[in-house]
Scaffold this motif. Sequence first.
Motif, short mmCIF file in Angstrom:
data_model
loop_
_atom_site.label_atom_id
_atom_site.label_comp_id
_atom_site.label_asym_id
_atom_site.label_seq_id
_atom_site.Cartn_x
_atom_site.Cartn_y
_atom_site.Cartn_z
N LEU A 1 0.82 -1.20 0.00
CA LEU A 1 0.00 0.00 0.00
C LEU A 1 0.86 1.26 0.00
O LEU A 1 0.55 2.24 -0.68
CB LEU A 1 -0.92 0.00 1.23
CG LEU A 1 -2.14 -0.92 1.16
CD1 LEU A 1 -2.84 -0.97 2.51
CD2 LEU A 1 -3.11 -0.42 0.09
N ASP A 2 1.94 1.22 0.76
CA ASP A 2 2.85 2.37 0.80
C ASP A 2 3.46 2.62 -0.58
O ASP A 2 3.54 3.76 -1.05
CB ASP A 2 3.95 2.12 1.83
CG ASP A 2 4.93 3.30 1.92
OD1 ASP A 2 4.56 4.33 2.52
OD2 ASP A 2 6.05 3.19 1.36
N SER A 3 3.85 1.54 -1.25
CA SER A 3 4.43 1.66 -2.60
C SER A 3 3.40 2.23 -3.57
O SER A 3 3.72 3.07 -4.41
CB SER A 3 4.91 0.29 -3.07
OG SER A 3 5.38 0.36 -4.40
N LEU A 4 2.15 1.79 -3.44
CA LEU A 4 1.10 2.28 -4.32
C LEU A 4 0.87 3.77 -4.11
O LEU A 4 0.72 4.53 -5.08
CB LEU A 4 -0.19 1.51 -4.05
CG LEU A 4 -1.45 1.97 -4.83
CD1 LEU A 4 -1.22 1.85 -6.33
CD2 LEU A 4 -2.67 1.17 -4.40
N MET A 5 0.84 4.23 -2.86
CA MET A 5 0.62 5.65 -2.59
C MET A 5 1.78 6.49 -3.12
O MET A 5 1.57 7.60 -3.62
CB MET A 5 0.44 5.87 -1.08
CG MET A 5 -0.85 5.26 -0.53
SD MET A 5 -1.14 5.64 1.20
CE MET A 5 -1.56 7.38 1.10
N GLN A 6 2.99 5.97 -3.04
CA GLN A 6 4.14 6.70 -3.61
C GLN A 6 3.98 6.84 -5.12
O GLN A 6 4.22 7.91 -5.68
CB GLN A 6 5.44 5.94 -3.28
CG GLN A 6 5.76 5.80 -1.80
CD GLN A 6 6.16 7.11 -1.15
OE1 GLN A 6 6.42 8.11 -1.83
NE2 GLN A 6 6.20 7.12 0.19
N THR A 7 3.54 5.74 -5.76
CA THR A 7 3.35 5.76 -7.22
C THR A 7 2.28 6.76 -7.62
O THR A 7 2.37 7.42 -8.66
CB THR A 7 2.96 4.36 -7.71
OG1 THR A 7 3.98 3.42 -7.35
CG2 THR A 7 2.78 4.35 -9.23
N LEU A 8 1.24 6.89 -6.77
CA LEU A 8 0.14 7.81 -7.05
C LEU A 8 0.46 9.24 -6.67
O LEU A 8 -0.39 10.13 -6.79
CB LEU A 8 -1.13 7.35 -6.31
CG LEU A 8 -1.72 6.01 -6.75
CD1 LEU A 8 -2.86 5.60 -5.82
CD2 LEU A 8 -2.22 6.09 -8.18
N GLY A 9 1.69 9.48 -6.20
CA GLY A 9 2.08 10.83 -5.84
C GLY A 9 1.57 11.29 -4.49
O GLY A 9 1.47 12.50 -4.24
N ALA B 1 1.41 9.14 2.70
CA ALA B 1 2.00 7.86 3.10
C ALA B 1 2.91 8.04 4.31
O ALA B 1 2.89 7.22 5.25
CB ALA B 1 2.78 7.25 1.93
N PHE B 2 3.68 9.11 4.32
CA PHE B 2 4.57 9.38 5.46
C PHE B 2 3.75 9.61 6.73
O PHE B 2 4.08 9.09 7.81
CB PHE B 2 5.44 10.61 5.15
CG PHE B 2 6.38 10.97 6.28
CD1 PHE B 2 7.57 10.28 6.45
CD2 PHE B 2 6.06 11.99 7.17
CE1 PHE B 2 8.43 10.61 7.49
CE2 PHE B 2 6.91 12.32 8.21
CZ PHE B 2 8.10 11.62 8.37
N ALA B 3 2.67 10.37 6.60
CA ALA B 3 1.83 10.65 7.77
C ALA B 3 1.21 9.37 8.32
O ALA B 3 1.14 9.17 9.54
CB ALA B 3 0.75 11.65 7.39
#
Length: 520
Positions: free
Chosen positions: A489-497, A502-504
């Motif tokens: 999920l973290d990787s997906l959020m990074q990909t989606l900008g 994700a950090f929060a």
Amino acid sequence: MGNNNIVQKLWAQCDILKDDGINYSDYVTELVLLLFLKMEFENTEAGILARHKLPEGCRWPDIRDKSGIVLLNTYRQILLDLSQSKDRLISAIFSDVQTRLREPRHLEQLIKNIDQLDWFSAQRDGLGDLYEGLLEKNANETKSGAGQYFTPRPLIDSIIRCIQPQPGELVQDPAAGTAGFLVAADAYIKGNTDELYDLNEKRQAFQREKAFIGMELVPNTRRLALMNCMLHGMEGDDEGVVHLGNTLGLPGAQLPKADVILTNPPFGTAKGGGGPTRDDFTFKTSNKQLAFMQHIYRSLKPGGRAAVVVPDNVLFEAGVGTDIRRDLMHKCNLHTILRLPTGIFYAQGVKTNVLFFTRGTAANPQQEEHCTENVWVYDLRTNMPSFGKRTPFTDDHLVPFERAYGDRADGTAERTEGDWPWLDDEIDRTVENGRWRCFSRDWIESQKGDSLDIAWLKDEDSVDVANLPEPGVLAGEAMAELTEALRELDSLMQTLGEGDEAFAQRELLVEALGLEGEAK
């Protein structure tokens, strides 16, 4: 041609319309509008529809014989004219309807394909079944999900045969959907009265106009319900058989008391404007099914019968759930629970049951306390196949339950524990190995704490608890799976900008786990 073949033929045209910028959901809506125009014409020609006929200039032949831009403009005008009809039922059906078709050739092709279908089969199955079949195709093939749970036709028909609605009774569905339960109840009554010809004129009018009442929250679904009822000769009042409104709000409180309630309420937790706002509910809850349960047993006339499809959590939820179950068993005779197999609804894995109960008791329909003395449970879940496309759920699977239920609609027929369809050796046919068992109200209170989640059979394919890994190993495996899911999920959020979000979320997770340091 059966329902599945009709749905397959209709769905096959979907790819053509993608070129017109129409997605799958819009395609289903476009199809249903045209299906209704065609089925209304066929029914009127056959003499099935006498009232609420579509006016001249707004019927199937008015678009069937046209082509090009003239066809598209005529169709758009027809939809507008019908939405402004003086017939309140027709105007309700076509309220706010617009076509998203832009290419006349696509509309022309749809009309030609629909005109060639087997309308005897379509009439038998009904518009609601065709619509739900299209939604199921949408769910299975686009992976988008149907968005709602629809009750399988074999289950609806089985429930109807058990509850046995009679002429002169008011039948209610407070979560009507496309009116599957109401249409099936009407068909059952017509089948036992020679299409109502055995009734006098006054009783026939009651069956057409007052015998059925439903409520649906979603306007588009209610539109389909009105179409379905109208095509089956069920007219209802000025608002039709199915009213638009929230059963868990003021409109639901105004529904008339019913002799029979048949329903499959929506699953989930109420949110936003769809939540319970009824002042007359004794127990406040955000659980939709528990709120609907209160509406149902409070809305039954003395001696009235109900069959309700509910997920497992309604049977065991603590707190207010226990209070509602206890109140139900006080005011009603909860005589039967059918544990359904998994895989029969569109959402795979959903575990459901049917509760059968009668307001009051057979001896005293006015009784308000201690109405339930015994609860009979039929386990149709354990040692059953995995149902789905390759193994469809059919009427045959419900025959043993109906035989055990008996021929009394209120559940008071003589019953015997047992039923061992998978056991060849008579030595093993003990009550504890049977699908059909009786549990006293005292036992449910003392041994289950008023939970109705009652199971006793061992699934032959189940894992033996004695051979399971140690709890620490199981917990570790679960933690590992959760960790991997969070990483993805973290990787997906990074990909989606969404890196900041994700950090929060990682920081919140670190805080929740009591870890030191920054989320990395």
